[in-house]
Design an enzyme around this catalytic site. Structure first.
Site, PDB file in Angstrom:
ATOM      1  N   GLU A 437       0.839  -1.225   0.000  1.00 23.89           N
ATOM      2  CA  GLU A 437       0.000   0.000   0.000  1.00 23.89           C
ATOM      3  C   GLU A 437       0.860   1.256   0.000  1.00 23.89           C
ATOM      4  OE1 GLU A 437      -2.897  -0.029  -0.725  1.00 23.89           O
ATOM      5  OE2 GLU A 437      -3.549  -2.037  -0.178  1.00 23.89           O
TER       6      GLU A 437
HETATM    7  C1  LIG Z   1       2.667  -9.674   0.375  1.00 19.47           C
HETATM    8  C2  LIG Z   1       2.493  -8.586  -0.626  1.00 19.47           C
HETATM    9  C3  LIG Z   1       1.210  -8.258  -1.043  1.00 19.47           C
HETATM   10  C4  LIG Z   1       1.024  -7.265  -2.011  1.00 19.47           C
HETATM   11  N1  LIG Z   1      -0.235  -7.016  -2.488  1.00 19.47           N
HETATM   12  C5  LIG Z   1      -0.386  -6.192  -3.565  1.00 19.47           C
HETATM   13  C6  LIG Z   1      -1.657  -6.064  -4.230  1.00 19.47           C
HETATM   14  O1  LIG Z   1      -2.663  -6.634  -3.796  1.00 19.47           O
HETATM   15  N2  LIG Z   1      -1.730  -5.287  -5.348  1.00 19.47           N
HETATM   16  C7  LIG Z   1      -0.648  -4.647  -5.850  1.00 19.47           C
HETATM   17  O2  LIG Z   1      -0.783  -3.971  -6.863  1.00 19.47           O
HETATM   18  N3  LIG Z   1       0.569  -4.744  -5.250  1.00 19.47           N
HETATM   19  C8  LIG Z   1       0.719  -5.492  -4.129  1.00 19.47           C
HETATM   20  N4  LIG Z   1       1.954  -5.622  -3.528  1.00 19.47           N
HETATM   21  C9  LIG Z   1       3.084  -4.880  -4.088  1.00 19.47           C
HETATM   22  C10 LIG Z   1       3.534  -3.730  -3.194  1.00 19.47           C
HETATM   23  O3  LIG Z   1       2.566  -2.711  -3.189  1.00 19.47           O
HETATM   24  C11 LIG Z   1       4.913  -3.261  -3.728  1.00 19.47           C
HETATM   25  O4  LIG Z   1       5.825  -4.263  -3.375  1.00 19.47           O
HETATM   26  C12 LIG Z   1       5.323  -1.915  -3.166  1.00 19.47           C
HETATM   27  O5  LIG Z   1       4.515  -0.896  -3.696  1.00 19.47           O
HETATM   28  C13 LIG Z   1       6.789  -1.577  -3.480  1.00 19.47           C
HETATM   29  O6  LIG Z   1       7.109  -1.806  -4.816  1.00 19.47           O
HETATM   30  P1  LIG Z   1       8.411  -2.672  -5.184  1.00 19.47           P
HETATM   31  O7  LIG Z   1       8.314  -3.942  -4.419  1.00 19.47           O
HETATM   32  O8  LIG Z   1       8.530  -2.758  -6.641  1.00 19.47           O
HETATM   33  O9  LIG Z   1       9.624  -1.856  -4.570  1.00 19.47           O
HETATM   34  P2  LIG Z   1      10.350  -0.584  -5.259  1.00 19.47           P
HETATM   35  O10 LIG Z   1       9.345   0.391  -5.711  1.00 19.47           O
HETATM   36  O11 LIG Z   1      11.345  -1.081  -6.246  1.00 19.47           O
HETATM   37  O12 LIG Z   1      11.105   0.023  -4.009  1.00 19.47           O
HETATM   38  C14 LIG Z   1      12.336  -0.508  -3.490  1.00 19.47           C
HETATM   39  C15 LIG Z   1      12.815   0.427  -2.363  1.00 19.47           C
HETATM   40  O13 LIG Z   1      13.060   1.739  -2.918  1.00 19.47           O
HETATM   41  C16 LIG Z   1      12.283   2.694  -2.223  1.00 19.47           C
HETATM   42  N5  LIG Z   1      11.809   3.705  -3.182  1.00 19.47           N
HETATM   43  C17 LIG Z   1      11.262   3.519  -4.405  1.00 19.47           C
HETATM   44  N6  LIG Z   1      10.943   4.700  -4.969  1.00 19.47           N
HETATM   45  C18 LIG Z   1      11.284   5.650  -4.075  1.00 19.47           C
HETATM   46  C19 LIG Z   1      11.195   7.064  -4.036  1.00 19.47           C
HETATM   47  N7  LIG Z   1      10.654   7.774  -5.048  1.00 19.47           N
HETATM   48  N8  LIG Z   1      11.659   7.715  -2.940  1.00 19.47           N
HETATM   49  C20 LIG Z   1      12.168   7.039  -1.900  1.00 19.47           C
HETATM   50  N9  LIG Z   1      12.277   5.699  -1.862  1.00 19.47           N
HETATM   51  C21 LIG Z   1      11.841   5.011  -2.928  1.00 19.47           C
HETATM   52  C22 LIG Z   1      11.106   1.928  -1.622  1.00 19.47           C
HETATM   53  O14 LIG Z   1      10.576   2.612  -0.489  1.00 19.47           O
HETATM   54  C23 LIG Z   1      11.769   0.620  -1.265  1.00 19.47           C
HETATM   55  O15 LIG Z   1      12.417   0.747  -0.037  1.00 19.47           O
HETATM   56  C24 LIG Z   1       2.150  -6.567  -2.535  1.00 19.47           C
HETATM   57  C25 LIG Z   1       3.429  -6.878  -2.065  1.00 19.47           C
HETATM   58  C26 LIG Z   1       3.606  -7.871  -1.134  1.00 19.47           C
HETATM   59  C27 LIG Z   1       5.015  -8.197  -0.699  1.00 19.47           C
END
Ligand SMILES: Cc1cc2nc3c(=O)[nH]c(=O)nc-3n(C[C@H](O)[C@H](O)[C@H](O)COP(=O)(O)OP(=O)(O)OC[C@H]3O[C@@H](n4cnc5c(N)ncnc54)[C@H](O)[C@@H]3O)c2cc1C
Length: 591
Positions: A437
């Protein structure tokens, strides 16, 4: 030991601290929802959560979901429990009665979902998105889509998903590539892959309604080119749509909630809202979902606290320093609950739970005020509160859920690290709440960069002034909170000025800023809780627990306010110094 909700603790916060019954009665749809009815709903919810949902938590974690050639099978007991949940009318408690909901206040739904997460986080993930999907369709869908889907979702007969994330597009949704093409009959064909989709496939309901963020042909690059499309698992004629689950993830925790990789192969769907306004439509869903994730954090911390408190009240080791505890008797060692280090852990988590509850329940009350109050100014104030406070709560409640649960595990010593007591599951499950989220880093940026700085801190200042006006300056604790709120308002202006000189600075201090806001608001919550305890003047275990938690809040939690404030101030001063040094630097001289 299963989680057992304690309605009396919640009732105290709702009635004595937040004056929820009369606030709700002042809103037309809840004129009849009196204190007795609210109490009855809470008692029934506590019974369902404690007797039906909590007992299947452990097996859900151990057995997990099973993937079988595209199908996903829920852990033992989950289907029956979910059916009971639907039959009891629990799924979307606050959805309108004309849509099949109960038409009850959002704050009762908030308490229900907090308890559900405390009892069984994995189970809660299934219906957790219903209220968001309902709100999204209610606001943005065509009449035809509403007719077909709104009631099924409000009643929980069909579950919903939020399909945003792709392998290369996580926090940065502007990179979403899933495509949708218009058809002559008005439908769309959706193609692409989504990952990490909670409840993307399961056997709890016959149909699953996916809300998919995608891009129409010729849409501009970036977030402005995104549209929202409703893609059901089963089409209106009952045939299977071209949407498939390719696998479910092996995860650190949350084993009973399937996290699915989804494939859309020319799947049939229908546009929700205007083309290119997908993110705006999705944000209706995400803001509601974010408050619910904050509530998950509070619930998970409460379950960790309940386990640790019970263990510390039975386990004896060594003599505790200080006065002889009443529980000593002829025992050769004292309860670990009597040892100051353990007492501090327990009371500190309690301080977080009840302070955060007060703020989260106030936010849930504001959700209703924002929609139903007859006074447009009151609606505007409530919307402002929700916009400012939702990211704060999402970030701090989930951070404390994980770190506080880890502290609670410490109370068990080595027994916490083995599976027997169930505390290690809470730590594993809680970790993801800091990530999904919108990660907590994104929440902090949302607060400071998108919401506070654009108007020079004016909207945040207005929220803080509203809190100030609820305080009684003749009380010492209230006067202290007023001082902190004033410091916070001043800090907003300082950061806004420093950001002119160094636009990167707000991104560096966003997390510190968010925590200062959270701690000032927690201080407000505890001042109100203590005032209510004085006014109600009842004795009992609840009051004694709150008194210990209030003291722990002042001694062990609140000092972080000064520390974080100092970090932000120093960073701003450094910018000012660098800026003035740069201003006197002779031209053409390299650094
Ligand atoms: C168990 C689980 C359930 C989930 N359920 C859903 C779901 O139902 N629907 C759905 O769509 N998604 C879902 N997700 C996905 C989740 O919302 C994403 O994992 C999350 O938004 C982060 O994206 P990412 O994993 O690609 O990390 P990234 O975006 O690659 O981020 C990696 C790191 O970089 C940091 N970062 C990235 N951009 C910035 C910025 N601009 N400024 C500062 N820091 C930054 C992040 O905070 C993080 O620490 C789920 C994930 C999990 C693990």
């Amino acid at each position: 030991m299963h989680y057992q909700p304690r309605p009396e603790d919640v009732r105290f916060l709702l009635n004595a601290v937040l004056d929820a019954p009369s606030r709700l009665n002042a809103l037309a749809p809840f004129a009849e929802v009196d204190q007795a009815l609210q109490s009855q709903v809470l008692e029934e919810a506590a019974r369902f959560v404690g007797e039906v949902v909590a007992p299947i938590n452990r097996e859900g974690d151990e057995v997990g979901c099973r993937f079988d050639e595209g199908d996903v099978i829920a852990p033992p007991g989950f289907r029956a429990a979910y059916q009971g949940f639907v039959d009891g009318g629990w799924p979307a408690l606050s959805a309108a009665t004309e849509d099949g909901g109960q038409g009850l206040p959002a704050v009762l739904e908030a308490v229900l979902y907090e308890w559900l997460a405390a009892a069984n986080h994995g189970f809660t993930m299934a219906p957790a998105l219903l209220h968001g999907a309902y709100a999204c369709l209610k606001h943005h869908a065509s009449e035809e889509l509403k007719q077909r889907y709104l009631q099924k979702i409000a009643t929980g007969e069909w579950l919903a998903t939020m399909c945003l994330t792709e392998a290369h597009a996580g926090s940065d949704l502007g990179q979403v590539r899933t495509r949708a093409e218009q058809q002559v009959d008005g439908s769309l064909r959706v193609s692409g892959g989504k990952i990490f989709i909670s409840g993307g496939e399961h056997d709890l309901t016959p149909n699953i309604v996916h809300l998919v963020l995608c891009r129409l042909p010729d849409a501009p690059a970036g977030p402005k080119g995104l549209s929202l499309v409703l893609v059901p698992k089963l089409l209106p004629d009952g045939t299977r749509n071209a949407v498939h689950c390719e696998r479910i993830e092996e995860k650190m925790g949350l084993h009973s909630s399937p996290t699915c990789s989804m494939r859309f192969d020319d799947a049939t769907g229908w546009l929700v809202g205007e083309p290119g306004h997908g993110l705006a439509a999705m944000f209706v869903m995400m803001n509601s979902a974010r408050l619910h994730v904050a509530l998950q954090g509070i619930g998970l911390l409460d379950t960790a606290w309940q386990k640790a408190d019970a263990y510390a009240s039975e386990r004896r080791q060594m003599r505790a320093p200080g006065p002889v505890p009443a529980s000593r008797g002829n025992e050769p060692a004292d309860l670990i609950a009597e040892h100051p280090a353990i007492r501090r852990i327990l009371d500190t988590q309690r301080a977080w739970i009840d302070g955060a509850r007060t703020l989260a329940y106030r936010s849930a009350l504001m959700l209703d005020v924002a929609v139903h109050d007859a006074d447009p100014k009151a609606r505007e104030r409530a919307q402002r509160w929700c916009a400012m406070v939702t990211p704060v709560l999402k970030a701090v409640c989930t951070q404390q859920a994980f770190h506080g649960a880890s502290e609670c595990l410490q109370v068990f010593g080595g027994h916490g690290y083995v599976r027997e007591w169930g505390i290690e599951q809470v730590v594993r499950d809680a970790r993801v709440t800091m990530i999904y989220e919108g990660t907590n880093e994104i929440q902090a940026i949302d607060l400071l960069v998108r919401k506070v700085l654009p108007d020079g801190g004016a909207a945040m200042s207005a929220v803080l002034l509203e809190l100030r006006d609820t305080l009684d300056a003749s009380r010492e604790a209230d006067a202290d909170v007023q001082r902190r709120l004033a410091q916070l308002r001043y800090m907003g202006t300082t950061v806004a000025m420093a950001a002119h000189a160094n636009p990167v600075l707000p991104y560096e201090v966003a997390d510190d800023y968010l925590r200062v806001v959270a701690l000032a608001m927690m201080a407000w919550a505890w001042a109100r809780i203590e005032a209510a305890d004085e006014a109600v003047a009842t004795d009992g275990p609840g009051r004694a627990m709150r008194a210990r938690a209030a003291a722990a809040f002042r001694r062990w939690v609140l000092p972080e306010f000064e520390m974080r404030l100092g970090i932000v101030k120093r960073a701003c001063e450094t910018v000012a110094l660098t800026h003035s040094a740069a201003a006197v630097q002779p031209r053409g001289v390299a650094q």
